[in-house]
Design a protein around this motif. Sequence first.
Motif, PDB file in Angstrom:
ATOM      1  N   ILE A  48      10.343   4.045  -6.313  1.00  0.00           N
ATOM      2  CA  ILE A  48       9.949   3.474  -7.752  1.00  0.00           C
ATOM      3  C   ILE A  48      10.844   1.568  -7.795  1.00  0.00           C
ATOM      4  O   ILE A  48      10.247   1.384  -8.965  1.00  0.00           O
ATOM      5  CB  ILE A  48      10.123   4.313  -8.886  1.00  0.00           C
ATOM      6  N   PHE A  49      11.714   1.870  -7.430  1.00  0.00           N
ATOM      7  CA  PHE A  49      12.372   0.881  -7.282  1.00  0.00           C
ATOM      8  C   PHE A  49      12.070  -0.242  -6.784  1.00  0.00           C
ATOM      9  O   PHE A  49      11.557  -1.869  -6.843  1.00  0.00           O
ATOM     10  CB  PHE A  49      13.633   0.522  -6.710  1.00  0.00           C
ATOM     11  N   THR A  50      11.808  -0.330  -5.325  1.00  0.00           N
ATOM     12  CA  THR A  50      10.714  -0.714  -4.542  1.00  0.00           C
ATOM     13  C   THR A  50       9.290  -1.682  -5.492  1.00  0.00           C
ATOM     14  O   THR A  50       8.609  -2.886  -5.353  1.00  0.00           O
ATOM     15  CB  THR A  50       9.890   0.017  -2.978  1.00  0.00           C
ATOM     16  N   PHE A  51       8.387  -0.773  -6.051  1.00  0.00           N
ATOM     17  CA  PHE A  51       7.359  -1.058  -7.080  1.00  0.00           C
ATOM     18  C   PHE A  51       7.911  -1.812  -7.940  1.00  0.00           C
ATOM     19  O   PHE A  51       7.644  -2.943  -8.233  1.00  0.00           O
ATOM     20  CB  PHE A  51       6.658   0.329  -7.855  1.00  0.00           C
ATOM     21  N   THR A  52       9.039  -2.040  -8.625  1.00  0.00           N
ATOM     22  CA  THR A  52       9.557  -2.338  -9.980  1.00  0.00           C
ATOM     23  C   THR A  52       9.584  -4.050  -8.649  1.00  0.00           C
ATOM     24  O   THR A  52       8.915  -4.817  -9.853  1.00  0.00           O
ATOM     25  CB  THR A  52      10.641  -2.059 -10.438  1.00  0.00           C
ATOM     26  N   GLY A  53      10.135  -3.837  -7.397  1.00  0.00           N
ATOM     27  CA  GLY A  53      10.747  -4.877  -7.067  1.00  0.00           C
ATOM     28  C   GLY A  53       9.356  -6.305  -6.854  1.00  0.00           C
ATOM     29  O   GLY A  53       9.205  -7.215  -7.174  1.00  0.00           O
ATOM     30  N   ALA A  54       8.409  -5.697  -7.263  1.00  0.00           N
ATOM     31  CA  ALA A  54       7.079  -5.865  -6.151  1.00  0.00           C
ATOM     32  C   ALA A  54       6.671  -6.644  -7.386  1.00  0.00           C
ATOM     33  O   ALA A  54       6.191  -8.031  -7.647  1.00  0.00           O
ATOM     34  CB  ALA A  54       6.085  -4.727  -5.429  1.00  0.00           C
ATOM     35  N   ILE A  55       6.312  -5.326  -8.272  1.00  0.00           N
ATOM     36  CA  ILE A  55       6.090  -6.276  -9.989  1.00  0.00           C
ATOM     37  C   ILE A  55       6.899  -7.211 -10.276  1.00  0.00           C
ATOM     38  O   ILE A  55       6.243  -8.665 -10.671  1.00  0.00           O
ATOM     39  CB  ILE A  55       6.178  -5.047 -10.722  1.00  0.00           C
ATOM     40  N   ILE A  56       7.875  -7.602 -10.220  1.00  0.00           N
ATOM     41  CA  ILE A  56       8.770  -8.589 -10.647  1.00  0.00           C
ATOM     42  C   ILE A  56       8.687  -9.978  -9.931  1.00  0.00           C
ATOM     43  O   ILE A  56       8.412 -10.911 -10.009  1.00  0.00           O
ATOM     44  CB  ILE A  56      10.546  -8.198 -10.663  1.00  0.00           C
ATOM     45  N   GLY A  57       8.713  -9.056  -8.450  1.00  0.00           N
ATOM     46  CA  GLY A  57       7.555 -10.302  -7.096  1.00  0.00           C
ATOM     47  C   GLY A  57       6.872 -11.401  -7.669  1.00  0.00           C
ATOM     48  O   GLY A  57       6.924 -11.803  -7.634  1.00  0.00           O
ATOM     49  N   ALA A  58       5.741 -10.277  -7.568  1.00  0.00           N
ATOM     50  CA  ALA A  58       4.497 -10.900  -8.082  1.00  0.00           C
ATOM     51  C   ALA A  58       4.622 -11.768  -9.332  1.00  0.00           C
ATOM     52  O   ALA A  58       3.727 -12.799  -9.517  1.00  0.00           O
ATOM     53  CB  ALA A  58       3.495 -10.094  -8.314  1.00  0.00           C
TER      54      ALA A  58
ATOM     55  N   GLY B 150       1.152  -1.302   0.439  1.00  0.00           N
ATOM     56  CA  GLY B 150      -0.067   0.253  -0.012  1.00  0.00           C
ATOM     57  C   GLY B 150       1.211   1.280   0.153  1.00  0.00           C
ATOM     58  O   GLY B 150       0.601   2.589  -0.335  1.00  0.00           O
ATOM     59  N   PRO B 151       1.693   1.296   1.618  1.00  0.00           N
ATOM     60  CA  PRO B 151       3.058   2.509   1.077  1.00  0.00           C
ATOM     61  C   PRO B 151       3.399   2.963  -0.486  1.00  0.00           C
ATOM     62  O   PRO B 151       3.740   4.015  -0.287  1.00  0.00           O
ATOM     63  CB  PRO B 151       3.536   2.598   2.451  1.00  0.00           C
ATOM     64  N   ILE B 152       3.209   1.790  -0.971  1.00  0.00           N
ATOM     65  CA  ILE B 152       4.638   2.482  -2.000  1.00  0.00           C
ATOM     66  C   ILE B 152       4.241   2.989  -2.962  1.00  0.00           C
ATOM     67  O   ILE B 152       4.324   4.391  -3.601  1.00  0.00           O
ATOM     68  CB  ILE B 152       4.976   0.695  -3.167  1.00  0.00           C
ATOM     69  N   PHE B 153       2.664   3.223  -3.373  1.00  0.00           N
ATOM     70  CA  PHE B 153       1.938   4.476  -4.009  1.00  0.00           C
ATOM     71  C   PHE B 153       2.143   5.808  -3.622  1.00  0.00           C
ATOM     72  O   PHE B 153       2.370   6.205  -3.812  1.00  0.00           O
ATOM     73  CB  PHE B 153       0.516   3.809  -4.860  1.00  0.00           C
ATOM     74  N   ALA B 154       1.754   5.447  -1.944  1.00  0.00           N
ATOM     75  CA  ALA B 154       1.852   6.884  -1.289  1.00  0.00           C
ATOM     76  C   ALA B 154       3.098   7.399  -1.310  1.00  0.00           C
ATOM     77  O   ALA B 154       3.071   8.494  -1.682  1.00  0.00           O
ATOM     78  CB  ALA B 154       1.377   6.770   0.045  1.00  0.00           C
ATOM     79  N   GLN B 155       4.172   6.466  -1.026  1.00  0.00           N
ATOM     80  CA  GLN B 155       5.097   6.834  -1.543  1.00  0.00           C
ATOM     81  C   GLN B 155       6.109   7.815  -2.754  1.00  0.00           C
ATOM     82  O   GLN B 155       6.804   8.918  -2.479  1.00  0.00           O
ATOM     83  CB  GLN B 155       6.484   5.583  -0.638  1.00  0.00           C
ATOM     84  N   ILE B 156       5.454   6.658  -4.353  1.00  0.00           N
ATOM     85  CA  ILE B 156       6.075   7.583  -5.585  1.00  0.00           C
ATOM     86  C   ILE B 156       5.180   8.989  -5.344  1.00  0.00           C
ATOM     87  O   ILE B 156       5.715   9.855  -6.044  1.00  0.00           O
ATOM     88  CB  ILE B 156       5.336   6.745  -6.276  1.00  0.00           C
ATOM     89  N   GLY B 157       4.212   8.874  -4.889  1.00  0.00           N
ATOM     90  CA  GLY B 157       2.837   9.710  -4.862  1.00  0.00           C
ATOM     91  C   GLY B 157       3.827  11.668  -4.559  1.00  0.00           C
ATOM     92  O   GLY B 157       3.263  12.337  -4.232  1.00  0.00           O
ATOM     93  N   ALA B 158       4.311  10.685  -3.082  1.00  0.00           N
ATOM     94  CA  ALA B 158       4.690  12.235  -1.701  1.00  0.00           C
ATOM     95  C   ALA B 158       5.974  12.491  -2.664  1.00  0.00           C
ATOM     96  O   ALA B 158       6.590  13.087  -2.407  1.00  0.00           O
ATOM     97  CB  ALA B 158       5.365  11.168  -0.722  1.00  0.00           C
ATOM     98  N   GLY B 159       6.635  11.861  -3.925  1.00  0.00           N
ATOM     99  CA  GLY B 159       7.800  12.071  -4.588  1.00  0.00           C
ATOM    100  C   GLY B 159       8.792  11.759  -4.147  1.00  0.00           C
ATOM    101  O   GLY B 159      10.153  12.091  -4.496  1.00  0.00           O
ATOM    102  N   GLU B 160       8.892  10.162  -3.289  1.00  0.00           N
ATOM    103  CA  GLU B 160      10.359   9.327  -3.142  1.00  0.00           C
ATOM    104  C   GLU B 160      10.066   8.975  -4.124  1.00  0.00           C
ATOM    105  O   GLU B 160       9.967   7.847  -4.044  1.00  0.00           O
ATOM    106  CB  GLU B 160       9.701   8.374  -1.471  1.00  0.00           C
ATOM    107  N   LEU B 161      10.747   8.973  -4.838  1.00  0.00           N
ATOM    108  CA  LEU B 161      11.641   8.679  -6.410  1.00  0.00           C
ATOM    109  C   LEU B 161      12.067   7.177  -5.729  1.00  0.00           C
ATOM    110  O   LEU B 161      11.764   6.194  -7.059  1.00  0.00           O
ATOM    111  CB  LEU B 161      12.412   9.210  -6.924  1.00  0.00           C
ATOM    112  N   PRO B 162      12.774   6.594  -4.726  1.00  0.00           N
ATOM    113  CA  PRO B 162      13.873   5.562  -4.947  1.00  0.00           C
ATOM    114  C   PRO B 162      12.355   4.258  -4.156  1.00  0.00           C
ATOM    115  O   PRO B 162      12.757   3.322  -5.125  1.00  0.00           O
ATOM    116  CB  PRO B 162      14.445   5.340  -3.139  1.00  0.00           C
TER     117      PRO B 162
END
Length: 136
Positions: free
Chosen positions: A114-124, A100-112
């Motif tokens: 994006i790597f977490t999001f990419t890792g989550a997609i790869i993991g899924a 959940g917070p991955i999207f909030a982090q991206i929305g808050a401008g925490e650009l790193p």
Amino acid sequence: MKDLKYILPGILFGIVLTKSQVISWFRINSMFKFEEAHMYLIICSAIAIGLVSYLLIKTFKIKDVKGGKIKISEKEMNKGVVIGGAIFGLGWAVTGACPGPIFAQIGAGELPAIFTFTGAIIGAFLYTRLKSKLPH
């Protein structure tokens, strides 16, 4: 316009996550080092809300939005759950975010994030490909 009923609660959820500092890597790090109770209190609050919601659904036989019965199935505890939970916790500790917070982090401008999001997609993706070979 018809998707606004999904977008607005998502924005509100992101604001709540941000204001409660749930998306803060420093808060997550402090939690895992047992330095402060902030995150544990939030997690306990979520568990309490989930329990009350579960009891309300069972007691009043609340239906889903389409009028169907809500079925809450029990999950079996096995080594796959323990291994998956450990991997999830490790990823959470390293990145400071669960899904959940991955999207909030991206929305808050925490650009790193994006790597977490990419890792989550790869993991899924990997999970769907390897599911038959994993312990369940």
